[in-house]
Enzyme design. Structure first.
Site, PDB file in Angstrom:
ATOM      1  N   THR A   1      42.698  64.555 -27.815  1.00 21.07           N
ATOM      2  CA  THR A   1      42.865  63.649 -28.997  1.00 21.07           C
ATOM      3  C   THR A   1      44.335  63.591 -29.517  1.00 21.07           C
ATOM      4  O   THR A   1      45.133  64.328 -29.235  1.00 21.07           O
ATOM      5  CB  THR A   1      42.237  64.353 -30.305  1.00 21.07           C
ATOM      6  OG1 THR A   1      40.709  64.323 -30.037  1.00 21.07           O
ATOM      7  CG2 THR A   1      42.353  63.476 -31.521  1.00 21.07           C
ATOM      8  N   GLY A   2      44.705  62.035 -29.778  1.00 21.41           N
ATOM      9  CA  GLY A   2      45.983  61.872 -30.341  1.00 21.41           C
ATOM     10  C   GLY A   2      46.634  60.804 -29.485  1.00 21.41           C
ATOM     11  O   GLY A   2      45.993  60.230 -28.558  1.00 21.41           O
TER      12      GLY A   2
ATOM     13  N   GLY B   1      46.987  66.285 -25.439  1.00 26.58           N
ATOM     14  CA  GLY B   1      48.516  66.440 -26.232  1.00 26.58           C
ATOM     15  C   GLY B   1      48.849  67.622 -26.937  1.00 26.58           C
ATOM     16  O   GLY B   1      47.954  68.701 -27.123  1.00 26.58           O
TER      17      GLY B   1
ATOM     18  N   LYS C   1      48.366  72.655 -32.104  1.00 26.81           N
ATOM     19  CA  LYS C   1      47.582  71.543 -31.947  1.00 26.81           C
ATOM     20  C   LYS C   1      47.011  71.329 -33.412  1.00 26.81           C
ATOM     21  O   LYS C   1      46.915  72.190 -33.931  1.00 26.81           O
ATOM     22  CB  LYS C   1      46.595  71.744 -30.981  1.00 26.81           C
ATOM     23  CG  LYS C   1      47.340  71.477 -29.458  1.00 26.81           C
ATOM     24  CD  LYS C   1      46.289  71.375 -28.243  1.00 26.81           C
ATOM     25  CE  LYS C   1      45.222  70.477 -28.415  1.00 26.81           C
ATOM     26  NZ  LYS C   1      45.964  69.091 -28.729  1.00 26.81           N
TER      27      LYS C   1
ATOM     28  N   GLU D   1      38.994  70.512 -29.819  1.00 27.95           N
ATOM     29  CA  GLU D   1      39.919  70.654 -28.707  1.00 27.95           C
ATOM     30  C   GLU D   1      39.789  72.047 -28.357  1.00 27.95           C
ATOM     31  O   GLU D   1      39.859  72.373 -26.884  1.00 27.95           O
ATOM     32  CB  GLU D   1      41.147  70.459 -29.031  1.00 27.95           C
ATOM     33  CG  GLU D   1      41.550  68.783 -29.454  1.00 27.95           C
ATOM     34  CD  GLU D   1      42.760  68.330 -30.302  1.00 27.95           C
ATOM     35  OE1 GLU D   1      43.182  67.411 -30.135  1.00 27.95           O
ATOM     36  OE2 GLU D   1      43.219  69.372 -30.933  1.00 27.95           O
TER      37      GLU D   1
ATOM     38  N   LYS E   1      58.393  67.620 -28.033  1.00 27.20           N
ATOM     39  CA  LYS E   1      57.146  68.475 -28.363  1.00 27.20           C
ATOM     40  C   LYS E   1      57.804  69.923 -27.763  1.00 27.20           C
ATOM     41  O   LYS E   1      56.898  70.925 -28.167  1.00 27.20           O
ATOM     42  CB  LYS E   1      56.087  68.302 -27.890  1.00 27.20           C
ATOM     43  CG  LYS E   1      55.407  66.724 -28.325  1.00 27.20           C
ATOM     44  CD  LYS E   1      55.303  66.727 -29.875  1.00 27.20           C
ATOM     45  CE  LYS E   1      54.372  65.429 -30.325  1.00 27.20           C
ATOM     46  NZ  LYS E   1      53.121  64.909 -29.762  1.00 27.20           N
TER      47      LYS E   1
HETATM   48  C1  5RP Z   1      45.003  66.586 -32.265  1.00 31.18           C
HETATM   49  C2  5RP Z   1      46.075  67.072 -31.557  1.00 31.18           C
HETATM   50  C3  5RP Z   1      47.004  66.230 -30.845  1.00 31.18           C
HETATM   51  O1  5RP Z   1      47.003  66.660 -29.608  1.00 31.18           O
HETATM   52  C4  5RP Z   1      48.517  66.500 -31.191  1.00 31.18           C
HETATM   53  O2  5RP Z   1      48.409  66.288 -32.576  1.00 31.18           O
HETATM   54  C5  5RP Z   1      49.527  65.556 -30.648  1.00 31.18           C
HETATM   55  O3  5RP Z   1      49.355  64.272 -31.031  1.00 31.18           O
HETATM   56  P1  5RP Z   1      50.444  63.039 -30.444  1.00 31.18           P
HETATM   57  O4  5RP Z   1      49.836  62.811 -28.992  1.00 31.18           O
HETATM   58  O5  5RP Z   1      49.819  61.860 -31.159  1.00 31.18           O
HETATM   59  O6  5RP Z   1      51.374  63.235 -30.940  1.00 31.18           O
HETATM   60  O7  5RP Z   1      46.255  68.332 -31.666  1.00 31.18           O
HETATM   61  O8  5RP Z   1      44.284  67.431 -33.007  1.00 31.18           O
END
Ligand code: 5RP
Length: 240
Positions: free
Chosen positions: A31-32, A87, A99, A108, A126
């Protein structure tokens, strides 16, 4: 397509992650925004005949996957999975993660822990030396969530994190709800000394459903920077 520099890096990481996908695989879809970049590069491969079946880690990802024509089923139908691509909000070189900024940490973790491999894709922002600058999401049942939050603070103080700021996540003027109907406290640990110890202590608190520390789950980290894409792989996989 007009992508920002950061979105270009997310896409580069997503494209590199395609190398981990083999025909016939059972996939977990994260997700994300970075995980969605992966869906966008996976979809043309599926249209071109790549045979995969997938499980989505959120309603948002499921909707996007359906629109893109990626075949989905439930975790119970598909587990064990071959590979999850997701992600992260923070990752260190030992492949420990924070996360949950997207609120999907529980699904997740369920999906990643049902997968032989978890490949994490991210832009260079990150990658951190130490986890914790990004507030750690802790998912809590709605009943008595304020009491649970106070317990999170006292347990954290006992572990050497005094005065922890635990902030109830809000959306549109109301507490944010996860896909499971729970609330989230974002906990500003600042610098996490021992992720395993902290994760276990948080999990032991009644009312805590899960937390965003992912330790021993990722098998590879794909980090995209302007100068290129780096893949950090774990030598020994730990699976419970
Ligand atoms: C969602 C997550 C996402 O993987 C994390 O927030 C990274 O998001 P993005 O790729 O938009 O920076 O853990 O619950």
């Amino acid at each position: 397509m007009n992508l920002s520099p950061q979105d270009t890096l997310k896409r580069a990481a997503a494209i590199r992650a395609l190398d981990f996908v083999l025909d016939g695989m059972k996939l977990g879809l994260g997700t994300g925004s970075t995980a969605e970049a992966f869906l966008e590069v996976l979809a043309p491969r599926v249209k071109g005949g790549l045979n995969i079946t997938a499980v989505a880690t959120s309603e948002r990802t499921a909707e996007k996957a359906r629109i893109l024509g990626i075949p989905l089923t439930s975790l119970d139908q598909l587990a064990p999975l071959d590979l999850t691509i997701d992600g992260a909000d923070e990752a260190d070189r030992n492949l420990n993660l924070i996360k949950g900024a997207g609120g999907a940490l529980l699904r997740e973790k369920l999906v990643a822990s049902s997968s032989t491999q978890m490949v994490v894709i991210a832009d260079g922002s990150k990658l951190v030396r130490r986890l914790g600058k990004f507030p750690l999401p802790v998912e809590v049942v709605e009943f008595g969530h304020g009491t649970t939050a106070r317990r999170i603070m006292s347990v954290s103080a006992a572990l050497g994190y005094p005065g922890l700021a635990a902030t109830l996540r809000m959306k549109d003027g109301a507490p944010f709800r996860t896909d499971g109907g729970n609330v989230i406290y974002d906990c500003a640990f600042k610098a996490i000394k021992n992720a395993v110890k902290l994760g276990k202590a948080l999990s032991d608190i009644p009312g805590v459903v899960d937390h965003g520390l992912f330790v021993g789950l990722a098998t590879a980290l794909v980090i995209a920077r302007k100068k290129g894409v780096e893949v950090i792989e774990r030598k020994h996989t730990i699976r419970k």
